[in-house]
Design a protein around this motif. Structure first.
Motif, PDB file in Angstrom:
ATOM      1  N   VAL A  35       0.959  -1.211  -0.088  1.00  0.00           N
ATOM      2  CA  VAL A  35      -0.047  -0.070   0.050  1.00  0.00           C
ATOM      3  C   VAL A  35       0.845   1.178  -0.090  1.00  0.00           C
ATOM      4  CG1 VAL A  35      -1.688   1.303   1.195  1.00  0.00           C
ATOM      5  CG2 VAL A  35      -1.674  -1.282   1.136  1.00  0.00           C
ATOM      6  N   ILE A  36       0.738   2.047  -1.140  1.00  0.00           N
ATOM      7  CA  ILE A  36       1.685   3.125  -1.324  1.00  0.00           C
ATOM      8  C   ILE A  36       0.985   4.260  -1.324  1.00  0.00           C
ATOM      9  CG2 ILE A  36       3.555   3.992  -2.891  1.00  0.00           C
ATOM     10  CD1 ILE A  36       3.163   0.955  -4.318  1.00  0.00           C
ATOM     11  N   ASP A  37       1.422   5.532  -0.329  1.00  0.00           N
ATOM     12  CA  ASP A  37       1.058   6.767  -0.218  1.00  0.00           C
ATOM     13  C   ASP A  37       1.655   7.407  -1.370  1.00  0.00           C
ATOM     14  OD1 ASP A  37      -0.061   9.004   0.259  1.00  0.00           O
ATOM     15  OD2 ASP A  37       0.343   8.928   2.540  1.00  0.00           O
ATOM     16  N   PHE A  45      -3.630   6.780  -3.072  1.00  0.00           N
ATOM     17  CA  PHE A  45      -3.047   5.592  -2.882  1.00  0.00           C
ATOM     18  C   PHE A  45      -3.065   4.713  -3.950  1.00  0.00           C
ATOM     19  CE2 PHE A  45      -4.039   7.164   1.388  1.00  0.00           C
ATOM     20  CZ  PHE A  45      -3.106   6.693   2.345  1.00  0.00           C
ATOM     21  N   ARG A  46      -1.747   3.966  -4.102  1.00  0.00           N
ATOM     22  CA  ARG A  46      -1.806   2.625  -5.018  1.00  0.00           C
ATOM     23  C   ARG A  46      -1.569   1.485  -4.202  1.00  0.00           C
ATOM     24  NH1 ARG A  46      -0.721   2.582 -10.159  1.00  0.00           N
ATOM     25  NH2 ARG A  46      -0.225   4.719 -10.098  1.00  0.00           N
ATOM     26  N   ILE A  47      -2.317   0.554  -4.592  1.00  0.00           N
ATOM     27  CA  ILE A  47      -2.208  -0.805  -3.923  1.00  0.00           C
ATOM     28  C   ILE A  47      -1.870  -1.937  -4.759  1.00  0.00           C
ATOM     29  CG2 ILE A  47      -3.875  -2.651  -2.789  1.00  0.00           C
ATOM     30  CD1 ILE A  47      -5.450  -0.308  -1.592  1.00  0.00           C
ATOM     31  N   LYS A  48      -0.858  -2.523  -4.539  1.00  0.00           N
ATOM     32  CA  LYS A  48      -0.391  -3.531  -5.509  1.00  0.00           C
ATOM     33  C   LYS A  48      -0.446  -4.730  -4.547  1.00  0.00           C
ATOM     34  CE  LYS A  48       3.140  -0.892  -7.771  1.00  0.00           C
ATOM     35  NZ  LYS A  48       4.642  -0.860  -8.200  1.00  0.00           N
ATOM     36  N   LEU A  52      -7.724   5.882  -5.633  1.00  0.00           N
ATOM     37  CA  LEU A  52      -6.937   4.691  -5.362  1.00  0.00           C
ATOM     38  C   LEU A  52      -6.519   3.789  -6.482  1.00  0.00           C
ATOM     39  CD1 LEU A  52      -6.507   2.811  -2.968  1.00  0.00           C
ATOM     40  CD2 LEU A  52      -8.745   2.094  -3.207  1.00  0.00           C
ATOM     41  N   ALA A  53      -5.642   3.756  -6.925  1.00  0.00           N
ATOM     42  CA  ALA A  53      -5.072   3.004  -8.110  1.00  0.00           C
ATOM     43  C   ALA A  53      -4.993   1.623  -7.708  1.00  0.00           C
ATOM     44  CB  ALA A  53      -3.779   3.577  -8.578  1.00  0.00           C
ATOM     45  N   LEU A  54      -5.524   0.695  -8.470  1.00  0.00           N
ATOM     46  CA  LEU A  54      -5.320  -0.835  -7.885  1.00  0.00           C
ATOM     47  C   LEU A  54      -4.516  -1.710  -9.111  1.00  0.00           C
ATOM     48  CD1 LEU A  54      -8.921  -1.110  -6.916  1.00  0.00           C
ATOM     49  CD2 LEU A  54      -7.060  -0.851  -5.406  1.00  0.00           C
ATOM     50  N   GLU A  55      -3.413  -2.257  -8.701  1.00  0.00           N
ATOM     51  CA  GLU A  55      -2.771  -3.308  -9.405  1.00  0.00           C
ATOM     52  C   GLU A  55      -2.772  -4.778  -8.775  1.00  0.00           C
ATOM     53  OE1 GLU A  55       1.375  -2.191 -10.125  1.00  0.00           O
ATOM     54  OE2 GLU A  55       0.516   0.011 -10.204  1.00  0.00           O
TER      55      GLU A  55
END
Length: 93
Positions: free
Chosen positions: A23-25, A44-47, A80-83
């Motif tokens: 989880v990247i801020d 945020f980006r969640i990988k 919120l970006a999701l990978e």
């Protein structure tokens, strides 16, 4: 008081038991843009790699995560970006 990153990480970990989670801020990259606030914790980006995603479409995967994080998305989190991938996809080159 738990930060937003930690809060989301805990929820995702408890519900999805992922093989990989980051989880990247990214709020600092959006300073001055729509939805940005003092103190960050807005973008945020969640990988995540989790078995629950096997056989699910990209849309279904996003719905699962967005549903779990609905409270955060209705509050401070603006973007919120999701990978999201399953373990078999993550192993591909």
């Amino acid at each position: 008081m738990t930060g937003m990153k930690e809060r989301m990480t805990q929820k995702l970990d408890q519900v999805f038991s992922p093989d990989g989670l980051d989880v990247i801020d990214e709020s600092h990259q959006h300073h001055g843009h729509s939805g940005w606030r003092d103190g960050g914790e807005t973008h945020f980006r969640i990988k995540m790699v989790a078995a629950v995603f096997s056989g699910k479409s990209r849309i279904d995967r996003h719905r699962l995560v967005n549903s779990l994080l609905a409270e955060e998305l209705a509050g401070r989190v603006h973007a919120l970006a999701l990978e999201l991938s399953s373990p078999d996809e993550a192993g591909r080159s």
